[in-house]
Design a protein around this motif. Sequence first.
Motif, PDB file in Angstrom:
ATOM      1  N   GLY B 430       0.803  -1.235   0.000  1.00 14.62           N
ATOM      2  CA  GLY B 430       0.000   0.000   0.000  1.00 14.62           C
ATOM      3  C   GLY B 430       0.822   1.263   0.000  1.00 14.62           C
ATOM      4  O   GLY B 430       0.337   2.340   0.335  1.00 14.62           O
ATOM      5  N   GLY B 431       2.054   1.141  -0.397  1.00 11.67           N
ATOM      6  CA  GLY B 431       2.943   2.295  -0.278  1.00 11.67           C
ATOM      7  C   GLY B 431       3.087   3.160  -1.525  1.00 11.67           C
ATOM      8  O   GLY B 431       3.917   4.053  -1.558  1.00 11.67           O
ATOM      9  N   LEU B 432       2.281   2.891  -2.556  1.00 10.58           N
ATOM     10  CA  LEU B 432       2.492   3.655  -3.787  1.00 10.58           C
ATOM     11  C   LEU B 432       1.658   4.933  -3.825  1.00 10.58           C
ATOM     12  O   LEU B 432       0.517   4.966  -3.389  1.00 10.58           O
ATOM     13  N   THR B 433       2.251   5.962  -4.390  1.00  9.20           N
ATOM     14  CA  THR B 433       1.597   7.274  -4.501  1.00  9.20           C
ATOM     15  C   THR B 433       0.999   7.432  -5.902  1.00  9.20           C
ATOM     16  O   THR B 433       1.611   7.042  -6.881  1.00  9.20           O
ATOM     17  N   ASN B 434      -0.193   8.003  -5.971  1.00 10.68           N
ATOM     18  CA  ASN B 434      -0.764   8.393  -7.265  1.00 10.68           C
ATOM     19  C   ASN B 434      -0.340   9.823  -7.557  1.00 10.68           C
ATOM     20  O   ASN B 434      -1.048  10.777  -7.236  1.00 10.68           O
ATOM     21  N   PHE B 435       0.827   9.956  -8.157  1.00 12.15           N
ATOM     22  CA  PHE B 435       1.367  11.297  -8.348  1.00 12.15           C
ATOM     23  C   PHE B 435       0.474  12.176  -9.217  1.00 12.15           C
ATOM     24  O   PHE B 435       0.090  11.796 -10.327  1.00 12.15           O
ATOM     25  N   GLU B 436       0.157  13.353  -8.699  1.00 14.41           N
ATOM     26  CA  GLU B 436      -0.542  14.372  -9.485  1.00 14.41           C
ATOM     27  C   GLU B 436       0.532  15.265 -10.088  1.00 14.41           C
ATOM     28  O   GLU B 436       1.479  15.655  -9.403  1.00 14.41           O
ATOM     29  N   LEU B 437       0.398  15.599 -11.323  1.00 15.73           N
ATOM     30  CA  LEU B 437       1.404  16.451 -11.941  1.00 15.73           C
ATOM     31  C   LEU B 437       0.867  17.877 -12.036  1.00 15.73           C
ATOM     32  O   LEU B 437      -0.045  18.143 -12.826  1.00 15.73           O
ATOM     33  N   PRO B 438       1.413  18.809 -11.266  1.00 16.71           N
ATOM     34  CA  PRO B 438       0.923  20.191 -11.343  1.00 16.71           C
ATOM     35  C   PRO B 438       1.214  20.802 -12.715  1.00 16.71           C
ATOM     36  O   PRO B 438       2.302  20.593 -13.266  1.00 16.71           O
TER      37      PRO B 438
END
Lengths: 452, 452
Positions: B430-438
């Motif tokens: 459960g350690g993955l990030t859903n990166f948002e790209l600004p």
Amino acid sequence: MSKKIPYRTYLSEEQMPKYWYNLRADMKEQHDPYVNPGTMKPIQYEDLLPVFCEELVKQEMNTTERYIAIPEEVREFYKTYRPSPLIRAYNLEKELKTPAKIYYKFEGNNTSGSHKLNSAVAQVYYAKMQGITSLTTETGAGQWGTALSMAAAYFNMPLTVFMVKVSAEQKPYRKAIMETFGAKVIPSPSDTTDSGKAILKADPKTGGSLGCAISEAVEQAVKTPNCRYVLGSVLDQVLLHQAIMGSEAKIAMELLDEYPDVVIGCIGGGSNFGGIISEYMADKLNGRKCPRFIAVEPASCPSLTRGKYAYDFCDTGKITPLAKMYTLGSGFKPSPIHAGGLRYHGDAPIVCNLAAEGLIEARAYYQNECFEAARLFLSTEGFLPAPETSHAIKAVIDLAKEAAPGSVITFLYSGHGLLDLASYEAYLKGGLTNFELPQEDIDTALKDCPEI
Amino acid sequence: MSKKIPYRTYLSEEQMPKYWYNLRADMKEQHDPYVNPGTMKPIQYEDLLPVFCEELVKQEMNTTERYIAIPEEVREFYKTYRPSPLIRAYNLEKELKTPAKIYYKFEGNNTSGSHKLNSAVAQVYYAKMQGITSLTTETGAGQWGTALSMAAAYFNMPLTVFMVKVSAEQKPYRKAIMETFGAKVIPSPSDTTDSGKAILKADPKTGGSLGCAISEAVEQAVKTPNCRYVLGSVLDQVLLHQAIMGSEAKIAMELLDEYPDVVIGCIGGGSNFGGIISEYMADKLNGRKCPRFIAVEPASCPSLTRGKYAYDFCDTGKITPLAKMYTLGSGFKPSPIHAGGLRYHGDAPIVCNLAAEGLIEARAYYQNECFEAARLFLSTEGFLPAPETSHAIKAVIDLAKEAAPGSVITFLYSGHGLLDLASYEAYLKGGLTNFELPQEDIDTALKDCPEI
């Protein structure tokens, strides 16, 4: 000029075997029965029911039916990765300048990575049909645990894998893939079982052993309602399921109008060797034209070449039935070679029976020469063999070098080495030992063999 | 009732394509030419000769020949692992309860693990024919480096792979397999090149980047007598070689009397997407019945969905030619997602041209939903996808859920994830990030795009 043989031959779905060939039906003498460690009397049908599911016990006891139908659901699963290709090793032949033709049955094409899946799917299916609600097993090198995890995921069957602790630490990818399939992986010894607790108490820092993992898996299966234990080698039922490899190979070879002069497989417990020889051994047992059969084992664990043919325990914990087999002694501590799947003190009773009758030959090799053979195979054929498989390849190369023109060598490529790359790294660094096994060690371990 | 379609369809050796289909011959407008970073003028044939070998430069420039013959030796190598199977995803369809038929072209069946091998073997072959005596390349995620190592071993060609340092540390198995094939793997930045030394001086603790590894590989190729640099994606020549996947898929689908309504592939540089669409895109370009085409990228590196169509450098070091493409800026620093092969700031000029013309669609997904899709795929179809491939699978699942009865979805399974198991482990924890790209980050990186 004869037709060019393709690199790879696949059977169509229609050509795939619908039956498992049961070698025992053609054997003149059956292997001696398993013996109950409590009573020291032959195991009965009822003795096995608490451990294995019913249909598998029937198969274990079935020495008369020559062909046993593969259930429709198992055949459907087989179709997702079988038939495995039969590959002509053109590039290896060229490299060796051999006058022989080399073929290999390639079992590295499924995600679990080896032939172990052939029996895993059958065992999970029969458990599911019986209404069993969970399974346990043990795994050392990890091929069996991975295969069973894959089959369990497909049939939605909860599974606990007791994985030898040192192996779980050395092979994190093996553990990860089993968990990705949804299996619960417990490094063994653990505090989840009495046998695990006892071993931990005696030696808190132990890295575990296959014998210990078996004890834990069997204990959990027997203590958990509606749970069963499954095993990936040695047993007659496993060799029955694995016979599909030999059947497919024979059909494919016939399509190419080829017949092998020699059939080769590596041997640990006997699941892959017993599988690939199956229908060719039928030829031998029925007095027809037949090939030589060569089982290849590690020099550090030479049960067939240096073991004693005697009754012995199948596990180091001495809780499982005894089998008549070529054994190095159930207390034998194998050297830490990288072909973890070949580090078993005995061999499948069926294979041992054939060896005792002089129907198969055996050879033993050191690990460095096997890795060297694997690397030659990789650079020519393009496949990275499991360290276990590399033993078969070493024997193939030796035989090919002295082969008569036109002779045909067929071997089983039992699995890939993509999850064993740490072994290759160690080999490349030159750090591997060619373990010599002192006769003394064998003699000592054999002292524990009971007189039966 | 129509004939039951098998799980897997293989072409025979005779049915395999003998030509690479050159999509550019059917494109009405060619993509804008590469631009020399020194002169800012279009690259000429001669400019490329010191870097790439001659035949490959010709292929890079060939926009008119529709079919380019695959050399006999390359076809022989292809036969050792091709044709790859076209698989009907019966079990996934069942799980999704979709009325659609799903097919995938499976490129995970070779030891290097992905489609990258299709171009690697061609590039090594042409170098060998020209008398080139060594090659260099870079690798990030490791698929390309592994494929090239495999091809180099087969043709006995010395190879140096500059592997992004952090990747070499995170993926020891990738490094080990390349070394087992005989390649020299140098973690980058290194002190073996001037560019490496400069970067190390500026930041001794850097984990490296693809841009830096490219700089080192190109520098070594240019400075070493009779050495050339090879690249595994983006270039027209690479897409040409990869077209074999689309050609094979189309032939196999025709044998099954099927035609896709949609063709899907993940996209990083464009080598697998450009390959699978090839001959189906020919249908579109020639006004015949054709499918939809969907390229799938990570939301954290959304060049096609959010990038600017402009000239930009192909590397972060700004030493390679500039290309007209959808770009996030050559200085763009992608988030550390596990699909390392999709972390490229641009895309193949051919694919970008098609996108600009409105001939293909693009979608972007977060990594957690892609791993979830991959796990569903694993438990149904039994194959562990590479994190890159999981992006295509996520799109397939979404489309299948809303598909019309009888519609046909075809996608490229670009590679397996057996050497990416650390990613799956991280996902399971459960350690993955859903990166948002600004948007800001894109705007900033794009400021570096030169005006051409």
